[in-house]
Enzyme design. Structure first.
Site, PDB file in Angstrom:
ATOM      1  N   GLU A  68      -5.090   3.681  -1.241  1.00  0.00           N
ATOM      2  CA  GLU A  68      -5.772   2.771  -2.184  1.00  0.00           C
ATOM      3  C   GLU A  68      -5.966   1.391  -1.545  1.00  0.00           C
ATOM      4  OE1 GLU A  68      -4.344  -0.481  -4.670  1.00  0.00           O
ATOM      5  OE2 GLU A  68      -3.299   1.242  -5.559  1.00  0.00           O
ATOM      6  N   HIS A  69      -4.898   0.863  -0.928  1.00  0.00           N
ATOM      7  CA  HIS A  69      -5.009  -0.432  -0.256  1.00  0.00           C
ATOM      8  C   HIS A  69      -6.075  -0.394   0.844  1.00  0.00           C
ATOM      9  CE1 HIS A  69      -1.434  -3.172  -1.130  1.00  0.00           C
ATOM     10  NE2 HIS A  69      -1.366  -2.238  -2.058  1.00  0.00           N
TER      11      HIS A  69
END
Lengths: 426, 425
Positions: A70-71
């Site tokens: 996600e990051h």
């Protein structure tokens, strides 16, 4: 395109499944300034063992990888996607839960452009060894932040106590050690497996025109090529019905002790009608027993065992369900005993009490519909389990005192309870 | 944007914000008084005592059961400081019956309960109920103590305490632990009566209603004597010769670095808009210098941000870092300050920041709470500034304005909460 009307709520929901398998939902809210969109994959921290796309055997991946991915999705060859969104006057974000990873933006202008950016950045991964290494320092600080947060430690300590094997017990961000094993190839492998449109849902709400918005999404997706969808094989953990450990105490640098009692659902329903009913019945019952209008709350408050941090919550997702009750307390052992006693001694709820709690639940459901964030996030959560957020009121209305007593019979016994406490270091 | 109808009814200012956005109606009462040491602990207790019971609903269970009957109306209180003002907020939110297929006038019932809570609390022998007061004293002690357990909030509180030592702004809105035991039910009741006479009181109603619909109902239920407006002067900090550095050691894994600046600019000043843009370029957002340099480039932190306290003239920078990275993080933060001071930011950064601020303001007024906060700024600041003027003001800010307002910003205190020596991994 399908239009679903909810007359009592005065809402209309537009739905289409695109050719590539992506589910698109649009809920126009013309009174609002902002539009809010979430692009979510059914992939979260619990998916740590699966058959990667194109492979034939199951693979265990490092804890925290869904959150790491996600990051990393925000970083592109030409820079950070946050920059693009802010140039377009939007505020972007993302979150990873046990079962989902969601990317989102909200904006009051350039909604079309922002929607395009959202779709494109999620569907164009760019991972390099160098950027992956750099992210490890950032996420290590995120993990450290939670390490020092007693409420988070308490929450995960309680879940950890309830589960023997199920990966819901593993912290969503993983550990500093586990994320050190993450590589760009592993990220691509997870991405290829879980980010196919057929495993995703796009929800758009706000002052948008449903037809042109849908047209835009269709056009965006048609431009891109996707492989044909495949069934994702996730490892099914063997999980005993009772809790793993009865009590867990964490010593921390705090002044006020904390205590949570976890209730582990014995049985998680696969069929959607039953699942929603079970979740609603349990939520209603716990509120009846521990909500501010209950005689127990008043007594515990007067005895000084609880304060305003006291909370009750119940969630049920895919194949796990648990309730949590507790908060700050000067007497963590006494509070743990009291809560368990109240649960075990519960025997009856009359129809009048059921009606009052239904009213309360329906009113708070209406209140949650004031929030576009709530609608998009919760709609997606329910949809991934083949339920509908907008069926909540109907399900609540259908509950009887027998339904409620049934969930108590199933879960309110000692082997379903786990206690977790945070206490000051000696 | 939003429309607001205001009417003064005796000592109450009624604000009605009609909107069809929501499925509920929101009632918010704000009571404002100067922040001062002798009153703060009593002010922290009063709203918590009030929300327990009324004459008509004489116990927590009775009152909360009634709220459940009103389709789960919610009732919450909280405390805040805006500049050197202590603000008590009592919030009630009740379903709009038109979405329920019920004809019961829920808003009117909620108003009645609200006024009961304010004017007809449960009393005995000329004071509040002793049981309730004792119970809330205990809860308040626990609340004050628990600040220590949330390290981010604790660090923020400690920074302010050090930076504003000896001035009212250093006070915790929840009051002082040592003062709690000096308060009894009678003394607290006297203070409550004093508050009803002297506090500046605003009632907001947000929902699908107009002033004309509720004016009469409110006037009937809220009778407060007119009172003179009090304006609070904010203590100006004297400039320090040297930046103050405070290092505190505890058993923590992550270091909390908090920096306090005097901005010398508040909401009342014409260059407040420029300050907002300055803060936005520097550290307010995910595109800002602090985020890009402390987090993205150096990977020292998960969060690294700045924010301004509009009415106090203060800016705060915060970052969670590895204890051993203190010097490096400070160096990078100082370099960003320096870049700002020298005007080293692009036109693109200005445009981007303005767009995001505009978006943030417009999003804020999509929530009932946000509309009230935007409107209440004007109560605190005594300057009337509707949202559209605020938005225009942001748009008009020039590079020169940003540089000029930045010249007034001075670092005052560096506070670092870090691990104890010898506990290194």
């Amino acid at each position: 395109m399908k239009v679903i009307r909810y007359d009592q709520l005065q809402e209309q929901l537009f739905y289409e499944r695109l050719n590539n398998g992506l589910d698109v939902y649009i809920l126009p809210k013309k009174e609002f300034n902002k539009a809010y969109a979430t692009f979510t994959t059914k992939y979260g921290s619990v998916d740590n063992c699966f058959t990667p796309y194109g492979k034939t055997t199951m693979k265990q991946v490092p804890d925290g990888i869904a959150h790491f991915l996600e990051h990393k999705l925000f970083e592109k060859e030409d820079g950070d996607v946050f920059q693009t969104f802010s140039k377009q006057g939007a505020s972007a974000n993302a979150f990873t839960s046990f079962t989902r990873t969601a990317y989102l933006f909200s904006s009051t202008t350039n909604v079309e452009k922002n929607l395009e950016t959202l779709l494109d950045f999620v569907q164009e991964p760019y991972f390099t060894e160098q950027t992956v290494e750099k992210e490890k320092g950032i996420i290590a600080q995120e993990i450290r932040m939670y390490d020092d947060n007693p409420d988070w430690r308490l929450y995960f300590g309680a879940i950890e106590s309830m589960y023997h094997n199920h990966p819901v017990k593993i912290d969503i961000a993983g550990t500093v050690e586990s994320i050190s094993h993450i590589t760009k190839d592993l990220l691509y492998e997870c991405y290829e497996t879980f980010y196919h449109p057929s495993n995703m849902l796009l929800f758009v709400t706000g002052p948008v025109d449903p037809l042109t918005t849908l047209e835009q999404i269709r056009a965006n997706q048609t431009k891109k090529t996707f492989r044909s969808p495949t069934e994702i094989e996730r490892f099914q953990y063997e999980e005993p019905p009772h809790v793993a450990r009865k009590k867990h105490v964490i010593e921390m640098n705090v002044q006020t002790p904390k205590c949570l009692v976890g209730i582990k659902a014995k049985h998680v329903y696969a069929k959607r009608e039953e699942k929603l009913k079970h979740e609603c019945a349990m939520g209603l019952l716990l509120d009846h027993l521990f909500g501010k209008s209950s005689p127990h709350y008043e007594r515990l408050y007067q005895q000084g065992l609880i304060d305003e941090t006291f909370m009750v919550d119940y969630t049920e997702e895919s194949d796990f369900g648990f309730g949590l009750i507790g908060g700050d307390t000067s007497q963590p052992d006494q509070l743990a005993e009291e809560i368990q006693r109240i649960l075990v001694q519960f025997s009856d709820i009359d129809e009048e009490q059921v009606e009052r709690m239904k009213r309360k639940k329906i009113g708070s459901f209406l209140r949650s519909l004031n929030s576009l964030e709530y609608i998009a996030n919760q709609f997606t959560r329910y949809a991934f389990d083949e339920m509908s957020l907008f069926d909540v009121v109907r399900t609540l209305q259908s509950l009887t005192s027998d339904d409620i007593k049934a969930v108590a019979r199933e879960c309110f016994m000692a082997e379903q309870f786990a206690v977790c406490q945070v206490v000051p270091k000696r | 944007m939003f429309r607001e109808e205001v009417k003064t009814i005796g000592g109450l200012r009624l604000h009605v914000i009609p909107t069809k956005k929501y499925k509920t109606n929101t009632l918010v009462l704000k009571m404002k008084a100067p922040l001062c040491e002798q009153d703060v602990t009593m002010r922290a207790l009063v709203p918590y005592v009030l929300q327990n019971a009324t004459e008509r609903h004489p116990s927590m269970k009775a009152l909360r059961t009634y709220l459940d009957e009103l389709y789960g109306a919610t009732l919450q209180v909280d405390l805040a400081k805006k500049g050197e003002n202590h603000i008590i907020t009592i919030r009630m939110d009740v379903a709009n019956e038109k979405f329920l297929g019920d004809t019961s006038p829920l808003l009117r019932k909620a108003l009645t309960l609200f006024s009961d809570m304010l004017f007809r609390p449960l009393t005995e022998q000329g004071g509040f109920s002793v049981t309730i007061v004792e119970q809330e004293k205990r809860a308040l002690k626990q609340k004050i103590q628990s600040l220590f357990d949330d390290k981010m909030r604790y660090a923020q509180h400690r920074l302010i305490e050090e930076m504003y030592k000896g001035s009212p702004y250093a006070l915790d809105v929840h009051g002082k632990l040592n003062d709690i035991d000096t308060i009894d039910a009678k003394r607290l009741y006297k203070h409550y009566e004093h508050m009803l006479k002297h506090d500046e009181i605003d009632l907001y109603i947000v929902g699908d209603v107009m002033l004309a619909d509720v004016e009469h109902d409110v006037a009937e239920r809220f009778s407060l004597e007119a009172r003179p407006l009090r304006s609070t002067e904010t203590t100006t900090l004297t400039k320090r010769t040297n930046v103050q550095e405070v290092i505190e050691k505890q058993d923590v894994k992550q270091g909390k670095l908090h920096l306090g600046y005097r901005t010398n600019t508040t909401y009342n000043d014409p260059d407040y808009d420029a300050l907002q843009v300055w803060n936005g370029i520097f550290g307010g957002f995910a595109h800002s210098k602090l985020f890009m340099n402390v987090r993205e480039k150096a990977s020292l932190a998960y969060y690294a941000a700045s924010r301004i306290e509009s009415h106090q003239g203060m800016m705060m920078v915060m970052a969670g870092i590895e204890p051993s990275n203190y010097e490096r993080a400070l160096e990078i933060i100082h370099a960003q300050e320096e870049a700002m001071r020298n005007g080293q930011f692009s036109d693109q950064e200005i445009i981007q920041t303005k767009a995001v601020i505009r978006n943030q303001l417009l999003e804020t007024v999509d929530t009932a709470r946000g509309m009230i906060e935007v409107s209440y700024h004007n109560v605190i600041a005594t300057r009337q500034r509707p949202l559209n003027e605020w938005l225009e003001g942001i748009e008009k800010v020039t590079r020169e304005d940003v540089v000029r307002v930045g010249k007034k910003i001075e670092l005052d205190t560096i506070y670092f909460l870090t691990e104890k020596e010898g506990e290194k991994k």
